[in-house]
Design an enzyme around this catalytic site. Structure first.
Site, mmCIF file in Angstrom:
data_model
loop_
_atom_site.group_PDB
_atom_site.id
_atom_site.type_symbol
_atom_site.label_atom_id
_atom_site.label_comp_id
_atom_site.label_asym_id
_atom_site.label_seq_id
_atom_site.Cartn_x
_atom_site.Cartn_y
_atom_site.Cartn_z
ATOM 1 N N HIS A 1 0.811 -1.149 0.128
ATOM 2 C CA HIS A 1 -0.136 0.081 0.029
ATOM 3 C C HIS A 1 0.740 1.192 0.005
ATOM 4 C CE1 HIS A 1 -3.061 3.026 1.120
ATOM 5 N NE2 HIS A 1 -3.846 2.110 0.846
ATOM 6 N N ASP B 1 -7.723 -4.174 -0.624
ATOM 7 C CA ASP B 1 -8.298 -4.213 -2.001
ATOM 8 C C ASP B 1 -8.531 -5.665 -2.552
ATOM 9 O OD1 ASP B 1 -8.865 -1.428 -2.663
ATOM 10 O OD2 ASP B 1 -6.498 -1.185 -2.991
#
Length: 429
Positions: free
Chosen positions: A306, A364
């Protein structure tokens, strides 16, 4: 905030600039008067080292993997509360009492229907339009249907607009889905909670009774909580920038939806699922892992690591648990895509290459798998993200409007184009 000074030297001139400490996080240097004192701007592409506002809503420590909403860890909110409780917290700064929660839930639930004429608005889109395109248009159109709550200087109208947006976004999203697949719109039911209502509006049909699976409803509620706000990200900054002009709240949230659509932002889980489809079967994973490790190969594994979290994304830990609960509830055992995802997860959690670089599966990755298992097509992933993030956008917009120090956004630039030159007639060029 307590003020102290930082001194910077520009040529032979020393310039004192105020410094401020937040309750947590890095100290900031106020460069508001830098231009006046030095004739210079700062250069910070993407504003990665620039605080654009003061906020009390959300705090992120990416190095430590911390996400707090009004001081409460995201793990506790997702484990013990529900989405509308998180909405109340983001909007008002404190967790609600039992009475406040009941009143808030009542108000949101009874704002979930949208103006009946909006159904005609949907029919103006092509049937195969991407649901996000439809949602951007419909959210922006709310200001044409609810112009009694567009005066940003009226606290009551701001409150009504906030309630309407949080309540109506799932209905707008579900209608975009139904329109896309050619099924009739399903009206909300006031006896269902927020997540259960959304599932019913998406998957019920008039010809038979639909019973909401409580495991799936709880999973979706957690997904909403995990995506409710994430500090000054691209879409939130877009909402604030649009709001700084005095634009109405519906237009500002539509701008946020548009920004969220980008594959580098809210579209990441859709891109992640496409990558899994490209891999196809578990036996092809080693080939793609090798490509990901090859510095000369442009291929990148989506859904790992991330930009903000340099440690494990705290939302991913919750989403991992939720994902496996959903897969177990649905008994899915023969989906090649999910087989690929689970094997990739296993490798990422044990392969030294991923561990050393802290390329853990992110929110995600797990949310995409979960939503697919629940029956949502990939084109709806970002739409659900937008529905969840609406409260964060609204809370940030509301905070910005009520901030006496807020000014219209006007970033500066480093100009590298042509200097002044004279116009030449077309025959002499």
């Amino acid at each position: 905030m307590s003020a102290k000074n930082a001194t910077i030297t520009v040529g032979n001139k020393n310039v004192d600039l105020p410094m401020y400490d937040g309750t947590v996080g890095p100290t900031v240097i106020d460069i508001g008067k830098l231009l006046a004192q030095t004739g210079m701007f700062t250069f910070d592409p993407g504003f990665l080292s620039t605080a654009s506002c003061e906020s009390k809503i959300t705090y992120i420590d990416g190095d430590e993997g911390i996400l707090l909403h009004r001081g409460y860890p995201i793990e506790q909110l997702a484990e013990h509360g529900d989405y509308l409780e998180t909405c109340y917290l983001l909007l008002y700064g404190e967790l609600p009492t039992k009475t406040q929660k009941a009143d808030f839930d009542y108000r949101i639930t009874r704002h979930t229907m949208i103006h009946e004429q909006m159904a005609q608005f949907y029919r103006g889109f092509r049937r195969d339009a991407h649901p996000m395109a439809v949602v951007v248009g419909c959210v922006g159109a709310l200001s044409a249907f609810y112009h009694d709550s567009t005066d940003i200087n009226d606290p009551h109208q701001r409150m009504v607009a906030s309630m309407r947006l949080i309540a109506k976004m799932p209905t707008i999203a579900a209608m975009a889905y139904k329109y896309n697949i050619g099924q009739p719109f399903v009206y909300p039911k006031n006896d269902l909670d927020y997540a259960a209502n959304f599932l019913r509006m998406c998957f019920a049909v008039p010809c038979e009774e639909y019973k909401v699976n409580p495991v799936l409803a709880r999973a979706l509620d957690r997904i909403f909580i995990l995506h409710a706000d994430h500090e000054q990200n691209a879409s939130t900054s877009t909402v604030r920038l649009a709001g700084s002009t005095g634009a109405n709240p519906f237009a500002c949230i539509a701008a946020g939806v548009a920004a969220l659509w980008g594959p580098a932002h809210g579209g990441a889980n859709e891109i992640c699922l496409r990558m899994l489809m490209e891999i196809g079967t578990p036996d092809r994973i080693p080939h793609f892992i090798a490509r990901a490790k090859d510095k000369n190969d442009p291929f990148r594994l989506m859904g790992f690591g991330h930009r903000v979290y340099k440690n494990f994304d705290p939302r991913a830990k919750i989403m991992q648990k939720t994902c496996h609960e959903v897969l177990a509830e649905l008994g899915i055992k023969d989906d090649p895509l999910l087989d690929v995802a689970m094997e990739l997860e296993r490798i990422a959690l044990h392969d030294e290459y991923f561990i050393e670089r802290k390329l853990y599966p992110n929110v995600d990755f797990y949310s995409g798998i979960t939503l697919k298992a629940m029956g949502f097509p990939t084109t709806m992933f970002t739409v659900l993200f937008a529905a969840a993030r609406t409260v964060g956008w609204i809370a940030q917009w509301k905070e910005m409007i009520e901030d006496p120090n807020q000014k219209i956004g006007r970033p500066r630039q480093l100009y590298t184009g042509q200097t002044s030159r004279d116009y030449a007639p077309i025959g002499k060029r």
